[in-house]
Design a protein around this motif. Structure first.
Motif, PDB file in Angstrom:
ATOM      1  N   MET A 217       4.681  -2.470   6.467  1.00 45.11           N
ATOM      2  CA  MET A 217       4.112  -1.147   6.714  1.00 45.11           C
ATOM      3  C   MET A 217       4.283  -0.772   8.197  1.00 45.11           C
TER       4      MET A 217
ATOM      5  N   LEU B 225      10.351   4.765  11.721  1.00 41.44           N
ATOM      6  CA  LEU B 225      10.148   6.221  11.727  1.00 41.44           C
ATOM      7  C   LEU B 225      10.009   6.751  13.160  1.00 41.44           C
TER       8      LEU B 225
ATOM      9  N   ASP C  78       3.931  13.503  -4.404  1.00 41.09           N
ATOM     10  CA  ASP C  78       4.812  14.036  -3.357  1.00 41.09           C
ATOM     11  C   ASP C  78       4.066  14.633  -2.171  1.00 41.09           C
TER      12      ASP C  78
ATOM     13  N   ILE D 154      -3.379   4.708  10.584  1.00 35.82           N
ATOM     14  CA  ILE D 154      -3.297   3.643   9.578  1.00 35.82           C
ATOM     15  C   ILE D 154      -4.116   2.485  10.104  1.00 35.82           C
TER      16      ILE D 154
ATOM     17  N   THR E 293       3.737   1.592  -1.728  1.00 35.46           N
ATOM     18  CA  THR E 293       2.594   2.477  -1.969  1.00 35.46           C
ATOM     19  C   THR E 293       3.011   3.927  -1.736  1.00 35.46           C
ATOM     20  N   LEU E 294       3.774   4.145  -0.660  1.00 37.39           N
ATOM     21  CA  LEU E 294       4.235   5.510  -0.349  1.00 37.39           C
ATOM     22  C   LEU E 294       4.958   6.108  -1.555  1.00 37.39           C
ATOM     23  N   LEU E 295       5.800   5.282  -2.179  1.00 38.21           N
ATOM     24  CA  LEU E 295       6.577   5.779  -3.302  1.00 38.21           C
ATOM     25  C   LEU E 295       5.707   6.067  -4.516  1.00 38.21           C
TER      26      LEU E 295
ATOM     27  N   ARG F  64       2.559  11.968  -0.055  1.00 30.93           N
ATOM     28  CA  ARG F  64       3.558  11.103   0.573  1.00 30.93           C
ATOM     29  C   ARG F  64       4.047  11.710   1.888  1.00 30.93           C
TER      30      ARG F  64
ATOM     31  N   LEU G 231      -0.687   0.803   3.159  1.00 30.53           N
ATOM     32  CA  LEU G 231       0.217   1.949   3.060  1.00 30.53           C
ATOM     33  C   LEU G 231       1.654   1.521   3.376  1.00 30.53           C
ATOM     34  N   ASP G 232       2.192   0.618   2.576  1.00 30.56           N
ATOM     35  CA  ASP G 232       3.575   0.204   2.784  1.00 30.56           C
ATOM     36  C   ASP G 232       4.485   1.127   1.965  1.00 30.56           C
ATOM     37  N   VAL G 233       5.779   0.835   2.037  1.00 28.16           N
ATOM     38  CA  VAL G 233       6.730   1.764   1.443  1.00 28.16           C
ATOM     39  C   VAL G 233       6.583   1.837  -0.090  1.00 28.16           C
TER      40      VAL G 233
ATOM     41  N   VAL H 147       3.791   9.694   5.324  1.00 23.12           N
ATOM     42  CA  VAL H 147       4.979   9.317   6.109  1.00 23.12           C
ATOM     43  C   VAL H 147       4.849   9.864   7.530  1.00 23.12           C
TER      44      VAL H 147
ATOM     45  N   SER I 246       2.588   7.648   9.458  1.00 22.53           N
ATOM     46  CA  SER I 246       3.307   6.398   9.773  1.00 22.53           C
ATOM     47  C   SER I 246       4.155   6.590  11.017  1.00 22.53           C
ATOM     48  N   ARG I 247       4.779   7.762  11.083  1.00 17.02           N
ATOM     49  CA  ARG I 247       5.689   8.028  12.191  1.00 17.02           C
ATOM     50  C   ARG I 247       4.928   8.254  13.497  1.00 17.02           C
ATOM     51  N   LEU I 248       3.826   9.007  13.414  1.00 17.49           N
ATOM     52  CA  LEU I 248       3.097   9.381  14.626  1.00 17.49           C
ATOM     53  C   LEU I 248       2.069   8.326  15.054  1.00 17.49           C
TER      54      LEU I 248
END
Lengths: 258, 119
Positions: free
Chosen positions: A110, A117, B60, B117, B54-56, B63, B50-52, B67, B70-72
């Motif tokens: 995670m 990202l 939508d 997260i 789970t994201l999937l 998600r 919240l791994d990938v 995501v 996750s990025r910020l």
């Protein structure tokens, strides 16, 4: 803003590394600022492809939160006459590192996704790279799915091998739909006689577009010259006039417009 | 009703106030629906990382928000909305749903609420 392009496949040996190395080099020769990442932590290969031996930090370290991504990047721009810049981020090929990476838990994966990202901000926005190219591991596993989710464009490299085709088809239908990515298929190592005529090529393209429900970006014939080079040099750079080089050039232009 | 009475007789203001109340109500209801869905899922023992994968499995609309966080790493609803190009109120609703589902943490600092997260 630049783009992140991920090369993925269902099976191994379809040509992800060959495609990503040559695509990165072509972009650099066109004056772009490119960074190629080896995200196949189970079978790292870019160190051998670029013959670098003075690596201090690996992508493993960046994803482990040990160092900044800038420490990982190796600048290869001076190695040959390219208009642009080519940098690489390598995966640690030591057995110990591979073992360590394969034992990571979901929480680590995670965080790794978050770090991938955030490269959009640090490399595409701040350092103004035009392309980040991910060379991923085959099949459905954390590292490759993390890579696809963090990319803008996903390219699935497939051959006409029946098990590869079937697996790719399942993967594109069941999983890629969820990614909501711009996705294209690259058919590689296709026996030349099947696509020797334009009609044969068109027929094949139509057939596979129906199978995968995705655009076929290019059909790349099997070239003995490429196999003969056995990954000991960067093909498109050594042989700029070769048909394979022209095809990779076409792929590069298509991704730019994708 | 006393809240509306104090606004005087301007119908636009009253309607605006009603719309805001409805928006808040909608947000809360969506959270409740998600909690209900989630509690059903919890019985199937899905851990709240919240791994990938789970994201999937997320719908939508959630998600996209997940995501972005996750990025910020951490962000306010406004910062997420800036990235997703959706309304702040919408993102606020989704972020709160993700908090209720156990995927995100929320922390108030002054007047702002930050989502991140779990570390």
């Amino acid at each position: 803003m630049g783009k992140i392009v991920a090369f993925h496949s269902y099976k191994g040996g379809t040509g992800k590394t060959l495609m990503s190395v040559n695509l990165a080099t072509i972009y650099a020769s066109r004056g772009k600022k490119v960074c190629l990442f080896d995200l196949d932590f189970r079978a790292p290969s870019l160190q051998a492809a670029f013959k670098t031996d003075d690596t201090e930090y690996w992508l493993n370290d960046y994803l482990n939160g040990v160092c900044d991504v800038k420490k990982v990047l190796i600048d290869l721009s001076q190695r040959s006459e390219r208009k642009g810049e080519l940098l690489v981020g390598l995966a640690n090929p030591s057995t110990e590192a591979i073992r360590e990476m394969s034992a990571k838990d979901r929480k680590w994966e995670m965080k790794a996704l978050g770090r991938l990202l955030s490269l959009k901000d640090s490399l595409l926005n701040e350092m103004e790279f035009d392309y980040l190219i991910w060379d991923t591991s085959p099949g459905l596993q954390y590292s490759s799915i993390n890579a696809i989710v963090s990319a803008d464009v996903a390219l699935v490299v497939t051959t006409i091998d029946a098990s590869d085709m079937e697996g790719t088809q399942r993967m594109t239908h069941e999983l890629y739909d969820l990614f909501e990515k711009k996705t294209g298929i690259l058919m590689n190592k296709v026996p030349a006689e099947i696509i020797s005529s334009e009609t044969g090529k068109r027929k094949m393209r139509k057939q596979f577009e129906t199978v995968h429900g995705l655009p076929i970006l290019e059909i790349v014939p099997c070239f003995c010259d490429v196999l003969r080079a056995s990954g000991t040099y960067i093909f498109t750079e050594e042989k700029p006039e070769h048909p394979f080089t022209k095809i990779v050039g076409k792929i590069a232009s298509k991704i730019e417009r994708f | 009703m006393s809240a509306y009475r104090s606004l005087g007789k301007n119908p636009t203001q009253i309607l605006q106030k009603i719309k805001e109340s409805l928006d808040r109500l909608n947000e809360k209801m969506e959270v409740m629906i998600e909690i209900q869905k989630h509690s059903q899922k919890e019985n199937q023992s899905i851990p709240d990382v919240l791994d990938v994968m789970t994201l999937l499995s997320l719908p939508d609309h959630l998600r996209k928000t997940a995501v972005t966080i996750s990025r910020l790493e951490q962000a306010t609803a406004e910062e997420v909305a800036e990235q997703t190009k959706r309304a702040r109120a919408v993102e606020s609703g989704y972020l709160n749903q993700l908090v209720m589902m156990g995927y995100l943490e929320k922390e108030r600092r002054g007047r702002k609420a930050y989502f991140y997260i779990e570390k």
